[in-house]
Design a protein around this motif. Structure first.
Motif, PDB file in Angstrom:
ATOM      1  N   GLN A 184       0.830  -1.210   0.000  1.00 23.63           N
ATOM      2  CA  GLN A 184       0.000   0.000   0.000  1.00 23.63           C
ATOM      3  C   GLN A 184       0.862   1.257   0.000  1.00 23.63           C
ATOM      4  OE1 GLN A 184      -3.450   0.017  -0.383  1.00 23.63           O
ATOM      5  NE2 GLN A 184      -3.028  -2.154  -0.759  1.00 23.63           N
ATOM      6  N   GLU A 185       1.903   1.269   0.825  1.00 26.75           N
ATOM      7  CA  GLU A 185       2.773   2.450   0.892  1.00 26.75           C
ATOM      8  C   GLU A 185       3.608   2.621  -0.385  1.00 26.75           C
ATOM      9  OE1 GLU A 185       2.665   4.874   3.135  1.00 26.75           O
ATOM     10  OE2 GLU A 185       1.002   3.757   4.018  1.00 26.75           O
ATOM     11  N   MET A 186       4.091   1.499  -0.946  1.00 22.08           N
ATOM     12  CA  MET A 186       4.835   1.581  -2.206  1.00 22.08           C
ATOM     13  C   MET A 186       3.927   2.102  -3.315  1.00 22.08           C
ATOM     14  SD  MET A 186       7.299  -1.801  -2.236  1.00 22.08           S
ATOM     15  CE  MET A 186       7.523  -1.699  -3.984  1.00 22.08           C
ATOM     16  N   GLY A 187       2.675   1.655  -3.321  1.00 26.77           N
ATOM     17  CA  GLY A 187       1.725   2.115  -4.324  1.00 26.77           C
ATOM     18  C   GLY A 187       1.492   3.609  -4.232  1.00 26.77           C
ATOM     19  N   LYS A 188       1.363   4.116  -3.013  1.00 32.51           N
ATOM     20  CA  LYS A 188       1.180   5.564  -2.826  1.00 32.51           C
ATOM     21  C   LYS A 188       2.441   6.325  -3.250  1.00 32.51           C
ATOM     22  CE  LYS A 188      -1.998   5.185   1.057  1.00 32.51           C
ATOM     23  NZ  LYS A 188      -2.110   5.284   2.515  1.00 32.51           N
ATOM     24  N   PHE A 189       3.586   5.846  -2.801  1.00 32.13           N
ATOM     25  CA  PHE A 189       4.843   6.554  -3.061  1.00 32.13           C
ATOM     26  C   PHE A 189       5.182   6.561  -4.552  1.00 32.13           C
ATOM     27  CE2 PHE A 189       9.492   6.712  -3.397  1.00 32.13           C
ATOM     28  CZ  PHE A 189       9.722   7.925  -2.758  1.00 32.13           C
ATOM     29  N   LEU A 190       4.980   5.416  -5.214  1.00 29.40           N
ATOM     30  CA  LEU A 190       5.330   5.292  -6.630  1.00 29.40           C
ATOM     31  C   LEU A 190       4.163   5.631  -7.551  1.00 29.40           C
ATOM     32  CD1 LEU A 190       7.403   1.983  -6.421  1.00 29.40           C
ATOM     33  CD2 LEU A 190       8.269   4.338  -6.546  1.00 29.40           C
ATOM     34  N   ASN A 191       3.026   6.012  -6.960  1.00 28.48           N
ATOM     35  CA  ASN A 191       1.832   6.387  -7.711  1.00 28.48           C
ATOM     36  C   ASN A 191       1.366   5.260  -8.643  1.00 28.48           C
ATOM     37  OD1 ASN A 191      -0.224   8.169  -8.114  1.00 28.48           O
ATOM     38  ND2 ASN A 191       0.803   9.261  -9.779  1.00 28.48           N
ATOM     39  N   ILE A 192       1.331   4.051  -8.114  1.00 26.36           N
ATOM     40  CA  ILE A 192       0.871   2.880  -8.863  1.00 26.36           C
ATOM     41  C   ILE A 192      -0.642   2.782  -8.670  1.00 26.36           C
ATOM     42  CG2 ILE A 192       1.012   0.367  -9.086  1.00 26.36           C
ATOM     43  CD1 ILE A 192       3.853   0.570  -7.881  1.00 26.36           C
ATOM     44  N   THR A 193      -1.373   2.714  -9.790  1.00 30.96           N
ATOM     45  CA  THR A 193      -2.838   2.693  -9.693  1.00 30.96           C
ATOM     46  C   THR A 193      -3.419   1.290  -9.728  1.00 30.96           C
ATOM     47  OG1 THR A 193      -3.022   2.996 -12.085  1.00 30.96           O
ATOM     48  CG2 THR A 193      -3.088   4.981 -10.698  1.00 30.96           C
ATOM     49  N   ASP A 194      -2.698   0.338 -10.300  1.00 35.98           N
ATOM     50  CA  ASP A 194      -3.204  -1.034 -10.366  1.00 35.98           C
ATOM     51  C   ASP A 194      -2.041  -2.001 -10.209  1.00 35.98           C
ATOM     52  OD1 ASP A 194      -5.096  -3.090 -10.647  1.00 35.98           O
ATOM     53  OD2 ASP A 194      -4.762  -3.209 -12.807  1.00 35.98           O
ATOM     54  N   LEU A 195      -2.187  -2.931  -9.282  1.00 34.57           N
ATOM     55  CA  LEU A 195      -1.128  -3.911  -9.046  1.00 34.57           C
ATOM     56  C   LEU A 195      -1.762  -5.228  -8.638  1.00 34.57           C
ATOM     57  CD1 LEU A 195       1.966  -4.507  -8.605  1.00 34.57           C
ATOM     58  CD2 LEU A 195       1.542  -3.941  -6.205  1.00 34.57           C
ATOM     59  N   SER A 196      -1.479  -6.260  -9.397  1.00 34.88           N
ATOM     60  CA  SER A 196      -1.948  -7.596  -9.031  1.00 34.88           C
ATOM     61  C   SER A 196      -0.794  -8.330  -8.354  1.00 34.88           C
ATOM     62  CB  SER A 196      -2.422  -8.360 -10.262  1.00 34.88           C
ATOM     63  OG  SER A 196      -1.354  -8.543 -11.162  1.00 34.88           O
ATOM     64  N   SER A 197      -1.122  -9.391  -7.656  1.00 32.11           N
ATOM     65  CA  SER A 197      -0.072 -10.148  -6.984  1.00 32.11           C
ATOM     66  C   SER A 197      -0.538 -11.560  -6.711  1.00 32.11           C
ATOM     67  CB  SER A 197       0.318  -9.475  -5.668  1.00 32.11           C
ATOM     68  OG  SER A 197      -0.753  -9.511  -4.766  1.00 32.11           O
ATOM     69  N   ASP A 198       0.432 -12.435  -6.566  1.00 36.90           N
ATOM     70  CA  ASP A 198       0.205 -13.794  -6.069  1.00 36.90           C
ATOM     71  C   ASP A 198       0.776 -13.828  -4.667  1.00 36.90           C
ATOM     72  OD1 ASP A 198      -0.954 -14.787  -8.403  1.00 36.90           O
ATOM     73  OD2 ASP A 198       0.991 -15.270  -9.277  1.00 36.90           O
ATOM     74  N   ALA A 199       0.041 -14.434  -3.761  1.00 37.84           N
ATOM     75  CA  ALA A 199       0.472 -14.428  -2.364  1.00 37.84           C
ATOM     76  C   ALA A 199       0.413 -15.837  -1.805  1.00 37.84           C
ATOM     77  CB  ALA A 199      -0.437 -13.519  -1.551  1.00 37.84           C
ATOM     78  N   ASP A 200       1.355 -16.134  -0.948  1.00 39.39           N
ATOM     79  CA  ASP A 200       1.329 -17.419  -0.250  1.00 39.39           C
ATOM     80  C   ASP A 200       1.822 -17.197   1.174  1.00 39.39           C
ATOM     81  OD1 ASP A 200       0.918 -20.083   0.211  1.00 39.39           O
ATOM     82  OD2 ASP A 200       2.870 -20.695  -0.574  1.00 39.39           O
ATOM     83  N   PHE A 201       0.900 -17.305   2.090  1.00 36.97           N
ATOM     84  CA  PHE A 201       1.184 -17.192   3.521  1.00 36.97           C
ATOM     85  C   PHE A 201       0.618 -18.441   4.182  1.00 36.97           C
ATOM     86  CE2 PHE A 201       1.067 -12.913   1.866  1.00 36.97           C
ATOM     87  CZ  PHE A 201       2.196 -12.341   2.427  1.00 36.97           C
ATOM     88  N   PRO A 202       1.377 -19.528   4.183  1.00 38.51           N
ATOM     89  CA  PRO A 202       0.857 -20.827   4.639  1.00 38.51           C
ATOM     90  C   PRO A 202       0.241 -20.796   6.044  1.00 38.51           C
ATOM     91  CG  PRO A 202       3.036 -21.096   3.668  1.00 38.51           C
ATOM     92  CD  PRO A 202       2.772 -19.631   3.757  1.00 38.51           C
ATOM     93  N   ASP A 203       0.899 -20.139   6.976  1.00 41.02           N
ATOM     94  CA  ASP A 203       0.369 -20.105   8.343  1.00 41.02           C
ATOM     95  C   ASP A 203      -0.972 -19.380   8.397  1.00 41.02           C
ATOM     96  OD1 ASP A 203       2.606 -21.475   9.210  1.00 41.02           O
ATOM     97  OD2 ASP A 203       3.661 -19.672   9.880  1.00 41.02           O
TER      98      ASP A 203
END
Length: 193
Positions: A39-58
């Motif tokens: 969220q902070e990187m998106g604000k700082f770099l002015n990114i309007t759309d970012l998709s991601s793959d996430a894996d947090f097993p716990d």
């Protein structure tokens, strides 16, 4: 990061000309920390759309337990509602029997009907308390589901974030709990795209 033993890694990959950034990996075991970073990187770099793959097993394993609890609470809720409907029909029948016996001056049958009615009333009160406890547990579990949806959506920005929330809500509405974790990992429902 609150845990001093927590590790955080950034890995950036570029194409062969080193001019275009293709992929950034953030490796961390804490989903909330990664969400805040994105969220902070998106604000700082002015990114309007970012998709991601996430894996947090716990996190996903503990969330699976929450999903199991929601499923259990829902099945208990349906069973208790059915039982209450049956019991309310019995209440009607007992009241009619007691009043008919009173009109016929059959005091023995009338007393037995009112005794049965008293017993059934106590059972209804007990079932109501059980339904209340079940409802409270279901509400708390659904709050945990909503929090997890928010945590998973924070791993994305813009339309991808909206799609994650929307697809998770649709999975819940259609009672498709198995796809919920997959949506949280991918950020979208692969069946709808």
């Amino acid at each position: 990061m609150s845990d001093p033993g927590q590790s955080l890694y950034f890995v950036a990959s570029r194409d062969q000309s080193n001019s275009t950034l293709l992929k950034i990996q953030i490796r961390c075991d804490n989903m909330d920390v990664v969400g805040e970073i994105i969220q902070e990187m998106g604000k700082f770099l002015n990114i309007t759309d970012l998709s991601s793959d996430a894996d947090f097993p716990d996190d996903f394993n503990s969330f699976q337990e929450v999903i199991d609890r929601v499923t259990e609470y829902n099945s208990t809720r349906v069973k208790l509602a059915t039982d209450m409907a049956d019991d309310s029909q019995m209440v009607k029948a007992l009241i009619i029997r007691a009043e008919d016996s009173r009109l016929l001056t059959d005091m023995k049958t009338m007393r037995r009907a009112y005794t049965d009615l008293y017993s059934l009333n106590n059972q209804l009160i007990s079932n109501y308390n059980q339904r209340t406890n079940n409802h409270d547990g279901l509400v708390n579990a659904l709050k945990e589901v909503n929090q997890m949806i928010q945590r998973a959506s924070n791993l994305r920005l813009g339309k991808s974030k909206t799609a994650t929330i929307s697809d998770c809500r649709n999975a819940i509405k259609s009672n498709n709990m198995k796809s919920l974790i997959r949506i949280m990992k991918q950020g979208y429902d692969s069946k709808s795209y």
